[in-house]
Design a protein around this motif. Sequence first.
Motif, mmCIF file in Angstrom:
data_model
loop_
_atom_site.group_PDB
_atom_site.id
_atom_site.type_symbol
_atom_site.label_atom_id
_atom_site.label_comp_id
_atom_site.label_asym_id
_atom_site.label_seq_id
_atom_site.Cartn_x
_atom_site.Cartn_y
_atom_site.Cartn_z
ATOM 1 N N ASN A 26 52.943 19.353 77.857
ATOM 2 C CA ASN A 26 53.390 20.427 78.743
ATOM 3 C C ASN A 26 52.233 21.323 79.147
ATOM 4 O OD1 ASN A 26 55.936 21.246 79.952
ATOM 5 N ND2 ASN A 26 55.561 23.198 78.943
ATOM 6 N N GLU A 31 52.459 23.999 82.138
ATOM 7 C CA GLU A 31 52.476 25.411 81.770
ATOM 8 C C GLU A 31 51.443 25.704 80.687
ATOM 9 O OE1 GLU A 31 54.527 27.883 82.916
ATOM 10 O OE2 GLU A 31 55.590 26.578 84.300
ATOM 11 N N SER A 36 55.360 27.631 77.221
ATOM 12 C CA SER A 36 56.099 26.454 76.771
ATOM 13 C C SER A 36 56.549 26.518 75.316
ATOM 14 C CB SER A 36 55.258 25.197 76.985
ATOM 15 O OG SER A 36 54.092 25.236 76.198
ATOM 16 N N LEU A 93 59.851 24.446 80.354
ATOM 17 C CA LEU A 93 59.408 23.111 79.949
ATOM 18 C C LEU A 93 59.631 22.135 81.090
ATOM 19 C CD1 LEU A 93 60.957 22.916 76.388
ATOM 20 C CD2 LEU A 93 58.597 23.375 76.995
#
Length: 151
Positions: A26, A31, A36, A93
């Motif tokens: 992620n 992000e 996240s 997410l």
Amino acid sequence: MQKFKTDFPSILIALFFTIIACTVANMIGYESLGNSLPGILVLSAITLVGYFLSYVVPLKKVSAVLWISIIAILISSPISPISDFVITSVDNLNINAIITPILAYAGVIIGKDWGAFKSVGVKGVIVSIFVIIGTFLISALLGDFFMGIFN
């Protein structure tokens, strides 16, 4: 309860590696860590509670996946006092970052049990392909139908 105590370390280790893989995936693609991490921790807590319930509730036909789904639905529904936090956290997410490690685990499991997979034979592989294609097509048709109704 004894079985849960025996299996809990393995569940925790698998969840820990999944958290790391999802967080890294992620962060790389979507992000930052700060955005996240709350979502990953929420999903991890839901997973742990679901596994715990699958061991302590004496319903053998209810799997951990069903318990996890029920808990996730309940805490993200409008009746839950923490639904805003859960939805905001998980919204940061990306689904691809979560799916990637899960599919990697599935690949490892299939590779580990390659003998059993080969024993299925060509007919089993063909049926599996048709099931996957059918599931995808029906899902796409249902999605298109409902998008037509609600848009």
